[in-house]
Design a protein around this motif. Structure first.
Motif, PDB file in Angstrom:
ATOM      1  N   GLN A 101       0.836  -1.186   0.000  1.00 35.32           N
ATOM      2  CA  GLN A 101       0.000   0.000   0.000  1.00 35.32           C
ATOM      3  C   GLN A 101       0.881   1.249   0.000  1.00 35.32           C
ATOM      4  OE1 GLN A 101      -2.563   0.292   3.374  1.00 35.32           O
ATOM      5  NE2 GLN A 101      -3.750   1.959   2.508  1.00 35.32           N
ATOM      6  N   THR A 102       0.570   2.193  -0.882  1.00 30.12           N
ATOM      7  CA  THR A 102       1.310   3.442  -0.960  1.00 30.12           C
ATOM      8  C   THR A 102       0.908   4.357   0.182  1.00 30.12           C
ATOM      9  OG1 THR A 102       1.400   3.255  -3.353  1.00 30.12           O
ATOM     10  CG2 THR A 102       1.804   5.426  -2.426  1.00 30.12           C
ATOM     11  N   THR A 103       1.900   4.859   0.898  1.00 25.30           N
ATOM     12  CA  THR A 103       1.618   5.756   2.022  1.00 25.30           C
ATOM     13  C   THR A 103       1.910   7.212   1.679  1.00 25.30           C
ATOM     14  OG1 THR A 103       3.821   5.409   2.921  1.00 25.30           O
ATOM     15  CG2 THR A 103       2.060   3.962   3.729  1.00 25.30           C
ATOM     16  N   HIS A 104       2.579   7.436   0.555  1.00 28.81           N
ATOM     17  CA  HIS A 104       2.855   8.806   0.128  1.00 28.81           C
ATOM     18  C   HIS A 104       3.073   8.820  -1.387  1.00 28.81           C
ATOM     19  CE1 HIS A 104       6.915   7.139   0.453  1.00 28.81           C
ATOM     20  NE2 HIS A 104       7.273   8.060  -0.410  1.00 28.81           N
ATOM     21  N   PHE A 105       3.061  10.004  -1.964  1.00 28.50           N
ATOM     22  CA  PHE A 105       3.290  10.174  -3.387  1.00 28.50           C
ATOM     23  C   PHE A 105       4.458  11.130  -3.579  1.00 28.50           C
ATOM     24  CE2 PHE A 105      -1.155   9.111  -2.900  1.00 28.50           C
ATOM     25  CZ  PHE A 105      -1.310   8.105  -3.840  1.00 28.50           C
ATOM     26  N   ASP A 106       5.286  10.846  -4.563  1.00 31.70           N
ATOM     27  CA  ASP A 106       6.450  11.680  -4.839  1.00 31.70           C
ATOM     28  C   ASP A 106       6.203  12.534  -6.075  1.00 31.70           C
ATOM     29  OD1 ASP A 106       7.981  10.698  -2.753  1.00 31.70           O
ATOM     30  OD2 ASP A 106       8.811   9.084  -3.964  1.00 31.70           O
ATOM     31  N   LEU A 107       6.597  13.781  -6.002  1.00 24.92           N
ATOM     32  CA  LEU A 107       6.626  14.667  -7.151  1.00 24.92           C
ATOM     33  C   LEU A 107       8.013  15.285  -7.164  1.00 24.92           C
ATOM     34  CD1 LEU A 107       5.420  16.288  -9.505  1.00 24.92           C
ATOM     35  CD2 LEU A 107       4.626  17.952  -7.811  1.00 24.92           C
ATOM     36  N   HIS A 108       8.816  14.926  -8.153  1.00 22.07           N
ATOM     37  CA  HIS A 108      10.172  15.437  -8.239  1.00 22.07           C
ATOM     38  C   HIS A 108      10.321  16.321  -9.470  1.00 22.07           C
ATOM     39  CE1 HIS A 108      11.691  11.804  -5.743  1.00 22.07           C
ATOM     40  NE2 HIS A 108      11.223  12.764  -4.986  1.00 22.07           N
ATOM     41  N   ILE A 109      11.146  17.321  -9.335  1.00 21.96           N
ATOM     42  CA  ILE A 109      11.445  18.247 -10.419  1.00 21.96           C
ATOM     43  C   ILE A 109      12.944  18.195 -10.634  1.00 21.96           C
ATOM     44  CG2 ILE A 109      11.436  20.677 -11.126  1.00 21.96           C
ATOM     45  CD1 ILE A 109       9.113  20.921  -8.945  1.00 21.96           C
ATOM     46  N   THR A 110      13.375  17.927 -11.854  1.00 24.10           N
ATOM     47  CA  THR A 110      14.795  17.982 -12.167  1.00 24.10           C
ATOM     48  C   THR A 110      15.017  19.127 -13.127  1.00 24.10           C
ATOM     49  OG1 THR A 110      14.552  16.401 -13.970  1.00 24.10           O
ATOM     50  CG2 THR A 110      15.166  15.513 -11.825  1.00 24.10           C
ATOM     51  N   GLY A 111      16.161  19.768 -12.999  1.00 25.94           N
ATOM     52  CA  GLY A 111      16.427  20.886 -13.880  1.00 25.94           C
ATOM     53  C   GLY A 111      17.827  21.418 -13.742  1.00 25.94           C
ATOM     54  N   PHE A 112      18.054  22.517 -14.430  1.00 28.06           N
ATOM     55  CA  PHE A 112      19.331  23.224 -14.418  1.00 28.06           C
ATOM     56  C   PHE A 112      19.027  24.699 -14.226  1.00 28.06           C
ATOM     57  CE2 PHE A 112      22.622  25.694 -16.466  1.00 28.06           C
ATOM     58  CZ  PHE A 112      23.757  25.145 -15.908  1.00 28.06           C
ATOM     59  N   GLY A 113      19.816  25.362 -13.408  1.00 27.41           N
ATOM     60  CA  GLY A 113      19.568  26.781 -13.206  1.00 27.41           C
ATOM     61  C   GLY A 113      20.631  27.459 -12.367  1.00 27.41           C
ATOM     62  N   PHE A 114      20.329  28.689 -11.992  1.00 30.98           N
ATOM     63  CA  PHE A 114      21.230  29.539 -11.220  1.00 30.98           C
ATOM     64  C   PHE A 114      20.790  29.565  -9.762  1.00 30.98           C
ATOM     65  CE2 PHE A 114      21.379  31.045 -15.544  1.00 30.98           C
ATOM     66  CZ  PHE A 114      22.739  31.298 -15.753  1.00 30.98           C
ATOM     67  N   PHE A 115      21.743  29.406  -8.838  1.00 32.70           N
ATOM     68  CA  PHE A 115      21.470  29.527  -7.409  1.00 32.70           C
ATOM     69  C   PHE A 115      21.712  30.971  -7.000  1.00 32.70           C
ATOM     70  CE2 PHE A 115      22.083  24.970  -5.609  1.00 32.70           C
ATOM     71  CZ  PHE A 115      21.305  24.451  -6.612  1.00 32.70           C
ATOM     72  N   ASN A 116      20.740  31.570  -6.335  1.00 32.86           N
ATOM     73  CA  ASN A 116      20.818  32.958  -5.860  1.00 32.86           C
ATOM     74  C   ASN A 116      20.423  32.997  -4.390  1.00 32.86           C
ATOM     75  OD1 ASN A 116      21.209  34.170  -8.577  1.00 32.86           O
ATOM     76  ND2 ASN A 116      19.177  33.337  -8.915  1.00 32.86           N
ATOM     77  N   ARG A 117      20.741  34.090  -3.736  1.00 32.84           N
ATOM     78  CA  ARG A 117      20.342  34.307  -2.336  1.00 32.84           C
ATOM     79  C   ARG A 117      20.648  33.097  -1.451  1.00 32.84           C
ATOM     80  NH1 ARG A 117      14.685  35.224  -1.653  1.00 32.84           N
ATOM     81  NH2 ARG A 117      15.266  35.800   0.449  1.00 32.84           N
ATOM     82  N   ILE A 118      21.857  32.589  -1.544  1.00 33.39           N
ATOM     83  CA  ILE A 118      22.274  31.469  -0.697  1.00 33.39           C
ATOM     84  C   ILE A 118      22.459  32.002   0.712  1.00 33.39           C
ATOM     85  CG2 ILE A 118      24.124  29.813  -0.253  1.00 33.39           C
ATOM     86  CD1 ILE A 118      24.566  29.847  -3.348  1.00 33.39           C
ATOM     87  N   ARG A 119      21.772  31.365   1.668  1.00 32.24           N
ATOM     88  CA  ARG A 119      21.836  31.875   3.034  1.00 32.24           C
ATOM     89  C   ARG A 119      21.604  30.759   4.037  1.00 32.24           C
ATOM     90  NH1 ARG A 119      17.665  32.479  -0.012  1.00 32.24           N
ATOM     91  NH2 ARG A 119      15.553  32.360   0.755  1.00 32.24           N
ATOM     92  N   LYS A 120      22.161  30.925   5.207  1.00 30.02           N
ATOM     93  CA  LYS A 120      21.948  30.003   6.321  1.00 30.02           C
ATOM     94  C   LYS A 120      20.868  30.631   7.188  1.00 30.02           C
ATOM     95  CE  LYS A 120      23.759  26.450   8.810  1.00 30.02           C
ATOM     96  NZ  LYS A 120      24.844  25.508   8.669  1.00 30.02           N
ATOM     97  N   VAL A 121      19.746  29.951   7.327  1.00 30.58           N
ATOM     98  CA  VAL A 121      18.624  30.439   8.115  1.00 30.58           C
ATOM     99  C   VAL A 121      18.783  29.888   9.531  1.00 30.58           C
ATOM    100  CG1 VAL A 121      16.108  30.451   8.355  1.00 30.58           C
ATOM    101  CG2 VAL A 121      17.148  30.483   6.077  1.00 30.58           C
ATOM    102  N   GLU A 122      18.728  30.782  10.499  1.00 31.17           N
ATOM    103  CA  GLU A 122      18.865  30.377  11.896  1.00 31.17           C
ATOM    104  C   GLU A 122      17.613  30.788  12.664  1.00 31.17           C
ATOM    105  OE1 GLU A 122      22.625  31.381  13.609  1.00 31.17           O
ATOM    106  OE2 GLU A 122      23.683  30.869  11.770  1.00 31.17           O
ATOM    107  N   PRO A 123      16.611  29.894  12.689  1.00 30.43           N
ATOM    108  CA  PRO A 123      15.349  30.218  13.366  1.00 30.43           C
ATOM    109  C   PRO A 123      15.543  30.277  14.885  1.00 30.43           C
ATOM    110  CG  PRO A 123      15.329  27.957  12.604  1.00 30.43           C
ATOM    111  CD  PRO A 123      16.597  28.563  12.110  1.00 30.43           C
ATOM    112  N   LYS A 124      14.647  31.009  15.547  1.00 29.76           N
ATOM    113  CA  LYS A 124      14.712  31.102  17.004  1.00 29.76           C
ATOM    114  C   LYS A 124      14.497  29.736  17.644  1.00 29.76           C
ATOM    115  CE  LYS A 124      13.340  35.898  17.205  1.00 29.76           C
ATOM    116  NZ  LYS A 124      12.372  36.884  17.646  1.00 29.76           N
ATOM    117  N   LYS A 125      13.605  28.954  17.066  1.00 32.13           N
ATOM    118  CA  LYS A 125      13.365  27.585  17.538  1.00 32.13           C
ATOM    119  C   LYS A 125      13.676  26.643  16.384  1.00 32.13           C
ATOM    120  CE  LYS A 125       9.783  28.773  20.860  1.00 32.13           C
ATOM    121  NZ  LYS A 125       8.413  28.512  21.301  1.00 32.13           N
TER     122      LYS A 125
END
Length: 140
Positions: free
Chosen positions: A6-30
């Motif tokens: 029995q399937t418990t989840h469904f996958d939707l994947h996207i493959t591609g090529f592109g430019f990475f912008n706004r690379i950042r480390k997010v540090e949440p309070k929690k």
């Protein structure tokens, strides 16, 4: 003996090529810190772009961000072949500019995998055809 297929989840994947912008480390309070990036994915014959806001979740992708992308500058050009999952939309309201007050839509996803990574015309990582990661050493 029966097998539970029995399937418990469904996958939707996207493959591609592109430019990475706004690379950042997010540090949440929690919670734990995590990497985030915006991807301008190329599509069509004329190089049109579709934008994705992504949180980095794949183990190998996280390692590549720690190793190669943690120190990139604002003017560095990062291109990559990637795999995204769990695509969803999020609405927002523009706060300034000509669209101020209008509703916009953002595509959100999880960055699962990086298959090829180039920084300023230098290939720094390429996954081999056997699907085993193979870091590319600096030529210097």
């Amino acid at each position: 003996m029966t097998q539970n297929t029995q399937t418990t989840h469904f996958d939707l994947h996207i493959t591609g090529f592109g430019f990475f912008n706004r690379i950042r480390k997010v540090e949440p309070k929690k919670g734990k810190p995590y990497w985030s990036t915006s991807i301008a994915a190329m599509r069509g014959d004329d190089g049109q772009k579709t934008y994705f806001d992504c949180s980095v979740v794949g183990a190998e992708a996280k390692a590549l961000f720690d190793t190669h992308l943690s120190s990139v500058g604002e003017n560095d050009v990062i291109t990559a072949s990637f795999k995204l999952g769990d695509l969803y939309t999020e609405t927002f309201v523009y706060k300034q500019g000509v669209k101020s007050g209008q509703t916009g839509v953002s595509l959100k996803a999880r960055l699962l995998q990086i298959r090829y990574l180039k920084i300023n015309d230098q290939v720094v990582y390429q996954k081999t055809s056997s699907q085993q990661p193979e870091p590319i050493q600096n030529a210097a």
